[in-house]
Write a protein that holds these residues in place. Sequence first.
Motif, PDB file in Angstrom:
ATOM      1  N   GLU A 137       2.318  15.021   3.767  1.00  0.00           N
ATOM      2  CA  GLU A 137       2.771  13.554   4.496  1.00  0.00           C
ATOM      3  C   GLU A 137       3.862  14.123   5.039  1.00  0.00           C
ATOM      4  O   GLU A 137       4.094  13.569   6.274  1.00  0.00           O
ATOM      5  CB  GLU A 137       3.142  12.812   3.184  1.00  0.00           C
ATOM      6  CG  GLU A 137       3.788  11.542   3.613  1.00  0.00           C
ATOM      7  CD  GLU A 137       3.723  10.595   2.516  1.00  0.00           C
ATOM      8  OE1 GLU A 137       4.286   9.469   2.775  1.00  0.00           O
ATOM      9  OE2 GLU A 137       3.745  11.113   1.288  1.00  0.00           O
ATOM     10  N   GLU A 153      -6.583   1.873  -3.747  1.00  0.00           N
ATOM     11  CA  GLU A 153      -5.653   2.805  -2.914  1.00  0.00           C
ATOM     12  C   GLU A 153      -5.312   3.651  -4.007  1.00  0.00           C
ATOM     13  O   GLU A 153      -4.453   3.530  -5.023  1.00  0.00           O
ATOM     14  CB  GLU A 153      -4.571   2.316  -2.267  1.00  0.00           C
ATOM     15  CG  GLU A 153      -5.253   1.273  -1.044  1.00  0.00           C
ATOM     16  CD  GLU A 153      -5.122  -0.353  -1.544  1.00  0.00           C
ATOM     17  OE1 GLU A 153      -4.858  -1.081  -0.780  1.00  0.00           O
ATOM     18  OE2 GLU A 153      -4.981  -0.388  -2.748  1.00  0.00           O
ATOM     19  N   THR A 154      -5.472   5.024  -3.709  1.00  0.00           N
ATOM     20  CA  THR A 154      -5.001   6.286  -4.713  1.00  0.00           C
ATOM     21  C   THR A 154      -4.170   7.182  -4.016  1.00  0.00           C
ATOM     22  O   THR A 154      -4.493   7.879  -3.047  1.00  0.00           O
ATOM     23  CB  THR A 154      -6.204   7.013  -5.200  1.00  0.00           C
ATOM     24  OG1 THR A 154      -7.014   6.325  -6.094  1.00  0.00           O
ATOM     25  CG2 THR A 154      -5.708   8.160  -6.288  1.00  0.00           C
ATOM     26  N   PRO A 155      -2.926   7.217  -4.311  1.00  0.00           N
ATOM     27  CA  PRO A 155      -1.829   8.033  -3.468  1.00  0.00           C
ATOM     28  C   PRO A 155      -2.435   9.531  -3.563  1.00  0.00           C
ATOM     29  O   PRO A 155      -3.027   9.998  -4.406  1.00  0.00           O
ATOM     30  CB  PRO A 155      -0.736   7.898  -4.546  1.00  0.00           C
ATOM     31  CG  PRO A 155      -0.618   6.552  -5.206  1.00  0.00           C
ATOM     32  CD  PRO A 155      -2.074   6.412  -5.694  1.00  0.00           C
ATOM     33  N   ILE A 156      -2.273   9.986  -2.413  1.00  0.00           N
ATOM     34  CA  ILE A 156      -2.683  11.348  -2.319  1.00  0.00           C
ATOM     35  C   ILE A 156      -2.393  12.444  -3.287  1.00  0.00           C
ATOM     36  O   ILE A 156      -2.934  13.397  -3.795  1.00  0.00           O
ATOM     37  CB  ILE A 156      -2.523  12.077  -0.934  1.00  0.00           C
ATOM     38  CG1 ILE A 156      -1.088  12.059  -0.333  1.00  0.00           C
ATOM     39  CG2 ILE A 156      -3.439  11.371   0.166  1.00  0.00           C
ATOM     40  CD1 ILE A 156      -0.982  12.882   0.848  1.00  0.00           C
ATOM     41  N   PHE A 179      -2.612   7.487   1.093  1.00  0.00           N
ATOM     42  CA  PHE A 179      -3.377   7.173   0.071  1.00  0.00           C
ATOM     43  C   PHE A 179      -4.872   7.438   0.504  1.00  0.00           C
ATOM     44  O   PHE A 179      -5.247   7.607   1.624  1.00  0.00           O
ATOM     45  CB  PHE A 179      -3.233   5.943  -0.387  1.00  0.00           C
ATOM     46  CG  PHE A 179      -3.536   4.779   0.611  1.00  0.00           C
ATOM     47  CD1 PHE A 179      -4.893   4.141   0.708  1.00  0.00           C
ATOM     48  CD2 PHE A 179      -2.577   4.178   1.581  1.00  0.00           C
ATOM     49  CE1 PHE A 179      -5.289   3.228   1.736  1.00  0.00           C
ATOM     50  CE2 PHE A 179      -3.080   3.405   2.550  1.00  0.00           C
ATOM     51  CZ  PHE A 179      -4.227   2.738   2.488  1.00  0.00           C
ATOM     52  N   GLN A 204       0.868  -1.276  -0.009  1.00  0.00           N
ATOM     53  CA  GLN A 204      -0.057  -0.115  -0.011  1.00  0.00           C
ATOM     54  C   GLN A 204       0.979   1.409   0.053  1.00  0.00           C
ATOM     55  O   GLN A 204       1.900   1.342   0.677  1.00  0.00           O
ATOM     56  CB  GLN A 204      -0.851  -0.131   1.318  1.00  0.00           C
ATOM     57  CG  GLN A 204      -1.933  -1.037   1.190  1.00  0.00           C
ATOM     58  CD  GLN A 204      -2.928  -1.036   2.192  1.00  0.00           C
ATOM     59  OE1 GLN A 204      -2.523  -0.886   3.493  1.00  0.00           O
ATOM     60  NE2 GLN A 204      -4.183  -1.140   1.999  1.00  0.00           N
ATOM     61  N   PRO A 205       0.428   2.220  -0.604  1.00  0.00           N
ATOM     62  CA  PRO A 205       1.135   3.638  -0.691  1.00  0.00           C
ATOM     63  C   PRO A 205       1.166   4.207   0.681  1.00  0.00           C
ATOM     64  O   PRO A 205       0.480   3.683   1.648  1.00  0.00           O
ATOM     65  CB  PRO A 205       0.425   4.506  -1.354  1.00  0.00           C
ATOM     66  CG  PRO A 205      -0.614   3.399  -2.472  1.00  0.00           C
ATOM     67  CD  PRO A 205      -0.873   2.575  -1.497  1.00  0.00           C
ATOM     68  N   LYS A 208      -1.767  11.940  -6.447  1.00  0.00           N
ATOM     69  CA  LYS A 208      -2.537  12.150  -7.509  1.00  0.00           C
ATOM     70  C   LYS A 208      -3.903  12.980  -7.444  1.00  0.00           C
ATOM     71  O   LYS A 208      -4.518  13.198  -8.333  1.00  0.00           O
ATOM     72  CB  LYS A 208      -2.958  10.650  -8.044  1.00  0.00           C
ATOM     73  CG  LYS A 208      -1.804   9.718  -8.442  1.00  0.00           C
ATOM     74  CD  LYS A 208      -2.292   8.344  -9.019  1.00  0.00           C
ATOM     75  CE  LYS A 208      -1.159   7.619  -9.603  1.00  0.00           C
ATOM     76  NZ  LYS A 208      -1.401   6.582 -10.402  1.00  0.00           N
TER      77      LYS A 208
END
Length: 271
Positions: free
Chosen positions: A127, A111-114, A67, A63-64, A116
């Motif tokens: 982060e 899960e979409t990395p923040i 995310f 997992q990123p 993006k």
Amino acid sequence: MNYQTYQPHPDLESLVSCYWSLEVPASDNPQQQRIIPDGKIEMVFIFGDDIKRYTTDNNFILQPRAFVLGQILEPFCVEPTGYVNSFSISFYPFGFANFMEEPIKILANKETPIEKLFGKDVAEKLEHEMVWAKDTQVRIAIAEKFLLNRLSEASTVDSIVKSTVETLLATKGNTSISNIVKDDPSKRRQLERKFSKQIGISPKQLGKVIRLQSALKMLLSEEGDNLTKIAYKSEYYDQAHFIKDFREFTGISPKEFLGHENMELSSAFYK
């Protein structure tokens, strides 16, 4: 396992369900944990060791580190690679759409990395601040400053979507969409289109998830109760209908759920 929940600022409480933190010591024999749909969207920050998310029985991705997990309609398994230390913002179904411009459905089942969603510079700053925060209370303050700033920039969710979600939550998923739009049936197609864009799943799917949530909480708090009684209280047609929906969203039967070592994390969330 140390799982804690925290309430949001009053200006965010209509959109954010809660914040939660999770710490689990490293283990020589880590257990997979099954994550099941709950109708919410999560923004997650991982501060400890990496976490695997299984895509099949034998294959996984990492997992990123930061995310957003969109709406999910099927269970999936995660497994820590060591020490678990994470923080999450848990949004109501209509909540996260207030903080992004793209259709919310692009987040579904992944899960979409923040970076993006918010851009590299904004994501890296957020982060970095979260990683170096001295404790959970500081992380909450950082998260709320970020969200309140985004809220002042973003458009609000349509009232028809918000009121439908509120009705489904208030009735524990037991109101049909036909009943919600009975005064103007022509709104049904419009509602389903807006739901897809702003919630990520259909009104019917969200209703099923919310109803299952209610049954799960009952199952965990009333282990001695029989399944027929829980099905009746949750307004399923019968026990067979309850078990069918339960398997669809969790992958196992209600009796298997209780005491299952892979359900420890999900059980904590629902309790």
